[in-house]
Design a protein around this motif. Structure first.
Motif, PDB file in Angstrom:
ATOM      1  N   ARG A 203       0.856  -1.186   0.000  1.00 21.90           N
ATOM      2  CA  ARG A 203       0.000   0.000   0.000  1.00 21.90           C
ATOM      3  C   ARG A 203       0.887   1.229   0.000  1.00 21.90           C
ATOM      4  O   ARG A 203       1.868   1.308   0.748  1.00 21.90           O
ATOM      5  N   TYR A 204       0.516   2.208  -0.853  1.00 19.38           N
ATOM      6  CA  TYR A 204       1.297   3.446  -0.969  1.00 19.38           C
ATOM      7  C   TYR A 204       0.352   4.628  -0.821  1.00 19.38           C
ATOM      8  O   TYR A 204      -0.684   4.717  -1.501  1.00 19.38           O
ATOM      9  N   LEU A 211      -2.746   3.978  -3.243  1.00 17.77           N
ATOM     10  CA  LEU A 211      -2.720   2.847  -4.160  1.00 17.77           C
ATOM     11  C   LEU A 211      -2.415   1.581  -3.369  1.00 17.77           C
ATOM     12  O   LEU A 211      -1.588   1.605  -2.453  1.00 17.77           O
ATOM     13  N   ALA A 212      -3.059   0.471  -3.723  1.00 22.91           N
ATOM     14  CA  ALA A 212      -2.793  -0.778  -3.020  1.00 22.91           C
ATOM     15  C   ALA A 212      -3.017  -1.952  -3.961  1.00 22.91           C
ATOM     16  O   ALA A 212      -3.839  -1.884  -4.890  1.00 22.91           O
ATOM     17  N   GLY A 213      -2.267  -3.024  -3.712  1.00 21.19           N
ATOM     18  CA  GLY A 213      -2.418  -4.227  -4.514  1.00 21.19           C
ATOM     19  C   GLY A 213      -1.986  -5.443  -3.731  1.00 21.19           C
ATOM     20  O   GLY A 213      -1.238  -5.340  -2.750  1.00 21.19           O
ATOM     21  N   GLY A 214      -2.462  -6.611  -4.158  1.00 26.45           N
ATOM     22  CA  GLY A 214      -2.094  -7.836  -3.469  1.00 26.45           C
ATOM     23  C   GLY A 214      -2.280  -9.047  -4.354  1.00 26.45           C
ATOM     24  O   GLY A 214      -2.990  -9.007  -5.369  1.00 26.45           O
ATOM     25  N   TYR A 215      -1.615 -10.125  -3.957  1.00 28.17           N
ATOM     26  CA  TYR A 215      -1.715 -11.411  -4.661  1.00 28.17           C
ATOM     27  C   TYR A 215      -1.785 -12.517  -3.624  1.00 28.17           C
ATOM     28  O   TYR A 215      -1.083 -12.466  -2.602  1.00 28.17           O
ATOM     29  N   MET A 216      -2.635 -13.524  -3.898  1.00 26.84           N
ATOM     30  CA  MET A 216      -2.720 -14.671  -3.002  1.00 26.84           C
ATOM     31  C   MET A 216      -2.733 -15.955  -3.815  1.00 26.84           C
ATOM     32  O   MET A 216      -3.448 -16.068  -4.824  1.00 26.84           O
ATOM     33  N   HIS A 217      -1.937 -16.933  -3.357  1.00 26.80           N
ATOM     34  CA  HIS A 217      -1.800 -18.243  -3.999  1.00 26.80           C
ATOM     35  C   HIS A 217      -2.250 -19.287  -2.982  1.00 26.80           C
ATOM     36  O   HIS A 217      -1.645 -19.424  -1.917  1.00 26.80           O
ATOM     37  N   ILE A 218      -3.315 -20.029  -3.312  1.00 32.62           N
ATOM     38  CA  ILE A 218      -3.934 -20.955  -2.367  1.00 32.62           C
ATOM     39  C   ILE A 218      -3.929 -22.359  -2.950  1.00 32.62           C
ATOM     40  O   ILE A 218      -4.558 -22.612  -3.986  1.00 32.62           O
ATOM     41  N   ASN A 219      -3.253 -23.276  -2.307  1.00 27.98           N
ATOM     42  CA  ASN A 219      -3.288 -24.682  -2.712  1.00 27.98           C
ATOM     43  C   ASN A 219      -4.431 -25.384  -2.000  1.00 27.98           C
ATOM     44  O   ASN A 219      -4.683 -25.154  -0.820  1.00 27.98           O
ATOM     45  N   ASN A 220      -5.154 -26.233  -2.756  1.00 28.17           N
ATOM     46  CA  ASN A 220      -6.265 -27.014  -2.197  1.00 28.17           C
ATOM     47  C   ASN A 220      -7.250 -26.130  -1.425  1.00 28.17           C
ATOM     48  O   ASN A 220      -7.478 -26.324  -0.231  1.00 28.17           O
ATOM     49  N   PRO A 221      -7.850 -25.141  -2.097  1.00 27.06           N
ATOM     50  CA  PRO A 221      -8.657 -24.130  -1.402  1.00 27.06           C
ATOM     51  C   PRO A 221      -9.862 -24.682  -0.644  1.00 27.06           C
ATOM     52  O   PRO A 221     -10.251 -24.114   0.382  1.00 27.06           O
ATOM     53  N   ASN A 222     -10.481 -25.771  -1.130  1.00 23.58           N
ATOM     54  CA  ASN A 222     -11.649 -26.296  -0.422  1.00 23.58           C
ATOM     55  C   ASN A 222     -11.306 -26.720   1.001  1.00 23.58           C
ATOM     56  O   ASN A 222     -12.142 -26.643   1.902  1.00 23.58           O
ATOM     57  N   GLN A 223     -10.048 -27.163   1.207  1.00 27.49           N
ATOM     58  CA  GLN A 223      -9.624 -27.579   2.534  1.00 27.49           C
ATOM     59  C   GLN A 223      -8.903 -26.449   3.278  1.00 27.49           C
ATOM     60  O   GLN A 223      -9.200 -26.161   4.438  1.00 27.49           O
ATOM     61  N   SER A 224      -7.946 -25.814   2.623  1.00 23.14           N
ATOM     62  CA  SER A 224      -7.059 -24.879   3.320  1.00 23.14           C
ATOM     63  C   SER A 224      -7.682 -23.506   3.556  1.00 23.14           C
ATOM     64  O   SER A 224      -7.368 -22.843   4.552  1.00 23.14           O
TER      65      SER A 224
END
Length: 409
Positions: A203-204, A211-224
Motif C-alpha cells: 500500500r502506498y 494505491l494498493a495491490g495484493g496477490y494470493m496463492h492458495i493450494n487445495n482451497p476447499n480444505q485450506s
C-alpha cells in the motif's frame, strides 16, 4: 508474623509495579444489529424446480456495516523499540449469540508476535495480505458494508476467510509505502505445499492518493481456505451446497480446484470530504477435479476440468455532508465462470448508504442494494444474485434494504 508478611507483600508490589506498567490489555468490540427487507430469497420446497421456491423476507440480522465481534488486544514493552503483541477476536451474531466463522471461537483473529523498528512478525490465524493492503480501501468501508462487497466476496477483499497456521511480516511505513507477506503452513506430512497459502501485498499513500495491490496463492482451497473452520468438512464442499437452497452459487461449483489465485488492486483519491476509488480483481480456480479437494461427488458433481476465471470491476464514492453524516454508493460488475462449454455468468450490483453518527462510537444507518444476474452460474443453473450476508435469490433480481444501529466499544 502478620506485619512481616504485609511488608514483604508491599515490597513485592513496589518492585513489580514498573514491570506491570509496561504491559496493557484492551477489551474491545463492535455490535451491528438491524432489520432487513429482501424482495426474494430461496426457500426449500419439495417438488419445485431445483427443490426450492422464493419469497420476500423481513428478518433481524447482525453484522452488515461491520461484523459484530469482541476481542482482547495486548502489548508488552520489551525495550529497545521491541514489543510483544497478541490479538484474540471472536465473531458472533448479536440476534442469536451464535459464533460466526463456521463455529470457531476466536474465528476472526488469534495471533501472537513481536513488533520492532524493522516491522512486525506475527503467527496464528490471521488476515491475508490482500485484506491488510486493500481491505480498508474496499467499497464496503464507504458504501454500505457487506452489501457493497464484491459478489460472494469472491476475492476475499472483505476478509470473509482467514488463514490458519500462518506467519506474517508487515514492514514499517517508509515514504508512504507499507509491505506485507504471509505464509500459511499446510501441515501435511510428506507434502510441504499441500494446503499451503501464501500472499503478498503493498500500500502506498501520497497525500490524497492511495494505491494498493495484493496477490494470493492458495493450494487445495476447499480444505485450506474455505474449510479451515470448526464445522468444516475434510470431504464435502466447504463452499456450500450446490443443490436445493444455495449457499454460494457464484463459485460454489468450483470447490474441486487444485489451486486458487487472486490478484487485486485499488486506487483511491480524497478531495476534501469526498473519497472515490476504482478497483479490479482477477480470480482463477485452476485445475478442477483434484481428488485432494475431498470426495469428488460432492466437490465436483458436474465433472468440471480445467480452469474457471472471473474478473471483477468496482467503482465507489463516499461523502461526508457533515462530520456526523455520511453518504456513499458503489457499482460492481463481476463476470466469469465459463468452463467445459458452460457459459459464463454476469452480476451487476448497485448500492447506497446513509450513515448518521450519534456519537464517536454509535451510529444509525440505512443501506440498500440491488443485484441483477444473468448467464449460467457455477452450479449449471440460471445465475441468481448472491449479496453477502443475504440468502441468494430465486430469480435473476434481488433487492435488500436495511435499517440498523452500530456501537463500538
Amino acid at each position: 508474623m502478620k506485619l512481616r508478611n504485609t511488608l514483604v507483600g508491599a515490597l513485592t508490589l513496589a518492585v513489580g509495579g514498573p514491570v506491570f506498567a509496561q504491559s496493557s490489555v484492551t477489551l474491545y468490540g463492535l455490535l451491528d444489529e438491524g432489520i432487513n427487507y429482501v424482495n426474494n430469497v430461496q426457500t426449500a420446497q419439495a417438488g419445485a424446480p431445483n427443490g426450492r421456491t422464493g419469497g420476500s423476507q423481513f428478518a433481524m440480522t447482525s453484522g452488515v456495516m461491520q461484523a459484530s465481534r469482541w476481542g482482547l488486544r495486548g502489548t508488552e514493552d520489551l525495550g529497545a523499540g521491541y514489543k510483544a503483541i497478541f490479538v484474540i477476536e471472536n465473531g458472533f451474531d448479536v440476534g442469536t449469540g451464535r459464533f460466526q466463522q463456521g463455529g470457531t471461537f476466536f474465528g476472526r483473529q488469534s495471533y501472537v508476535g513481536v513488533t520492532s523498528p524493522w516491522g512486525s512478525v506475527t503467527a496464528g490465524r490471521q488476515y491475508d495480505s490482500i485484506v491488510d493492503s486493500i481491505g480498508a480501501m474496499q467499497a464496503g468501508s464507504f458504501a454500505g458494508g457487506a452489501f457493497a462487497d464484491h459478489p460472494g466476496d469472491i476475492d476475499n477483499v472483505a476478509d470473509t476467510q482467514r488463514i490458519n497456521n500462518s506467519v506474517k511480516y508487515t514492514s514499517p511505513t517508509f515514504g508512504g509505502l507499507t509491505l506485507t507477506g504471509l505464509y500459511g503452513f499446510g501441515g501435511v506430512a510428506g507434502s510441504f505445499g499441500k494446503n499451503s497459502i501464501w500472499s503478498v501485498g503493498a500500500r502506498y499513500v501520497a497525500g490524497p492518493l492511495a494505491l494498493a495491490g495484493g496477490y494470493m496463492h492458495i493450494n487445495n482451497p476447499n480444505q485450506s481456505f474455505y474449510g479451515n473452520n470448526s464445522i468444516s468438512s475434510p470431504t464435502a464442499n466447504n463452499l456450500g451446497s450446490v443443490t436445493g437452497v444455495q449457499v454460494n452459487p457464484i463459485y460454489g461449483g468450483f470447490a474441486s480446484a487444485h489451486r486458487l489465485q487472486i490478484y487485486s488492486g485499488v486506487a483511491q483519491y480524497t478531495i476534501g470530504s469526498l473519497i472515490a476509488a476504482v478497483s479490479y480483481s482477477n480470480i482463477r480456480f485452476q485445475e478442477l477435479n483434484d481428488p485432494a479437494s475431498g470426495t469428488l461427488a460432492q466437490t465436483n458433481p458436474f465433472g468440471y476440468t480445467g480452469n474457471a476465471a472471473f474478473n471483477n470491476y468496482n467503482v465507489y464514492a463516499g461523502y461526508y455532508i457533515t462530520p456526523a453524516l455520511q453518504v456513499g454508493g458503489s457499482y460492481n460488475y463481476l463476470r466469469g465462470g465459463a468452463i467445459n462449454g458452460k457459459d459464463s455468468a454476469a452480476y451487476q450490483t448497485y448500492n447506497a448508504v446513509i450513515d448518521y453518527f450519534l456519537s464517536k462510537r454509535t451510529d444509525v444507518y440505512f443501506a440498500a442494494a440491488y443485484m441483477k444476474a444473468s448467464g449460467v452460474d457455477s452450479t449449471k443453473q440460471a445465475a441468481v444474485p448472491y449479496i453477502v450476508t443475504v440468502t441468494p435469490s430465486n430469480t435473476s433480481n434481488q433487492v435488500v434494504a436495511r435499517i440498523a444501529i452500530r456501537h463500538k466499544f
